[in-house]
Design an enzyme around this catalytic site. Structure first.
Site, PDB file in Angstrom:
ATOM      1  N   ALA A 243       8.875  62.008   3.627  1.00 35.30           N
ATOM      2  CA  ALA A 243       9.039  61.713   2.364  1.00 35.30           C
ATOM      3  C   ALA A 243       8.418  59.780   2.964  1.00 35.30           C
ATOM      4  O   ALA A 243       9.176  59.664   4.697  1.00 35.30           O
ATOM      5  CB  ALA A 243      10.201  61.342   2.008  1.00 35.30           C
ATOM      6  N   ASP A 244       8.060  59.704   2.523  1.00 38.71           N
ATOM      7  CA  ASP A 244       7.878  57.867   3.281  1.00 38.71           C
ATOM      8  C   ASP A 244       8.228  56.565   1.991  1.00 38.71           C
ATOM      9  O   ASP A 244       8.995  57.489   2.006  1.00 38.71           O
ATOM     10  CB  ASP A 244       6.215  57.618   2.862  1.00 38.71           C
ATOM     11  CG  ASP A 244       5.481  57.488   1.469  1.00 38.71           C
ATOM     12  OD1 ASP A 244       6.072  57.042   0.455  1.00 38.71           O
ATOM     13  OD2 ASP A 244       4.306  57.487   1.566  1.00 38.71           O
ATOM     14  N   SER A 245       8.246  55.663   2.484  1.00 39.55           N
ATOM     15  CA  SER A 245       9.105  54.097   1.903  1.00 39.55           C
ATOM     16  C   SER A 245       9.088  54.475   0.441  1.00 39.55           C
ATOM     17  O   SER A 245       9.929  54.303  -0.290  1.00 39.55           O
ATOM     18  CB  SER A 245       8.450  53.475   2.563  1.00 39.55           C
ATOM     19  OG  SER A 245       7.196  52.406   1.996  1.00 39.55           O
TER      20      SER A 245
END
Ligand SMILES: NC(=O)c1ccc[n+]([C@@H]2O[C@H](COP(=O)([O-])OP(=O)(O)OC[C@H]3O[C@@H](n4cnc5c(N)ncnc54)[C@H](OP(=O)(O)O)[C@@H]3O)[C@@H](O)[C@H]2O)c1
Lengths: 80, 261
Positions: A34-36
């Site tokens: 998961a990225d920001s």
């Protein structure tokens, strides 16, 4: 496993597109890949779903899926 | 000057949006403060607006989400029944070069920075129907100039500026003026993240060569927005007014005075 935990899993899987099976209390955001942007979207979806607020400062402290669940459960309990 | 008007400013919890909200309030408008993540900051802006003797209300909405954007305008319609001023200021994006831009980051940036302006202007026009109105979009020099990591935001701002021209013509029969205000570097949270070494103490800070001799402040931008929301700017349509202290006029920053030849 609590009902909240199941709902949180639904939301994460839908937004992050990760395999539901990898979501254990210890799984990290790296595990979920998961990225920001995923994170913000997950937070907002959880806030809407549970009618709670998860400030960014709090969310930054979450290390794994378990932290998410305990924070949401605590806030939901406070509301009652 | 704007007494009795109702204004909605997206992304007005902090930064330039906050300065715009306060400026419109100072001119007498009631202001709706929109935010995404920082409720406390938004409530502080609302309190500061109320101290100026006008009404303020706070609406949380991710403007990049069409459903939430719609709900925000539904709330405005229900509580005020009308709108006179719509300032599309909220923006977002992640630092990425063109080759590193994936569909997700591109979509996120375009949805918040450009699509929200289109959908917001459509709803605003409905609430301005029959009474005229002012629509202002906040853009940046990055729509034409190139800065590292600013690709998606810059392109979203170019889209915004083109949209401003189309809307200016299409909404003119409804007595709605549409324009944009474009800033260079403004030292807000996001501004500082892109500038790198732009502080007052930095000898080589790029803005020190700006003809006007100082940085652009959020209030400088807000003042031009207020002008575009007033009656004297009635004949300005579809323009992007640059607020940069002359920065973009002197890209070579030449030091010589020129010889006689
Ligand atoms: N700073 C500069 O150097 C500069 C230069 C040229 C143009 N601009 C433009 O000026 C505008 C304001 O920039 P700024 O520097 O003031 O930014 P900022 O300090 O980062 O503030 C951004 C504002 O937008 C809100 N926001 C972010 N995403 C949102 C979303 N999805 N939905 C609703 N609100 C959202 C934020 O709300 P929360 O507080 O709730 O997060 C905050 O109020 C932007 O259009 C920007 O492109 C800035």
């Amino acid at each position: 496993m609590s009902a909240a935990e199941e709902t949180i899993k639904d939301i994460i899987v839908k937004i992050v597109h990760c395999d539901r099976k990898i979501l254990t209390p210890e799984s990290t955001f790296q595990d979920m890949k998961a990225d920001s942007l995923d994170m913000v979207q997950v937070l907002v979806a959880l806030e809407d779903e549970f009618g709670i607020e998860i400030p960014d400062e709090e969310a930054q402290k979450f290390k794994n899926f378990g932290d998410f669940v305990s924070f949401v459960e605590a806030r939901v309990a406070e509301k009652k | 000057m704007l007494k009795g008007k109702v204004a909605l400013v997206t992304g007005s919890s902090r930064g330039i949006g906050r300065a715009i909200a306060l400026r419109l309030a100072r001119e007498g408008a009631d202001v709706i403060v929109n935010y995404f993540r920082r409720r406390e900051a938004a409530e502080q802006t609302a309190r500061d607006i109320e101290e100026l003797g006008v009404k303020a209300s706070v609406i949380r909405a991710n403007v990049g989400d069409p459903e939430k954007l719609d709900e925000m305008f539904d709330t405005v319609a229900a509580s005020f029944g009308r709108l006179d001023i719509f300032v599309s200021n909220a923006a977002s994006g992640l630092p990425r070069s063109a080759l590193d831009l994936d569909a997700k980051v591109w979509g996120w940036t375009m949805d918040i920075n450009a699509r929200a302006f289109l959908l917001g202007a459509q709803r605003a026009a409905g609430l301005m129907e029959g009474r005229g109105g002012k629509i202002v979009a906040i853009t940046s020099l990055g729509s034409k100039l190139v800065w590292p990591g600013y690709t998606a935001i810059g392109v979203s701002k170019a889209t915004l500026e083109a949209l401003v021209r189309y809307l200016a013509v299409e909404l003119a029969p409804k007595d709605i003026c549409v324009n944009a205000v474009g800033a260079s570097f403004v030292p807000t949270e996001v501004g500082l993240s892109y500038a790198g070494g732009a502080g007052e103490e930095d000898e080589g800070a790029f803005w020190k060569t700006t003809p006007a001799g100082r940085m652009v402040s959020p209030e400088d931008v807000a003042g031009v927005v207020a002008f575009l929301c007033g009656s004297e700017s009635f004949m300005i349509r579809g323009q992007t007014i640059i607020v940069d202290g002359g920065f973009s006029l002197t890209p070579l920053n030449l030091k010589g005075k020129g010889g006689e030849n």
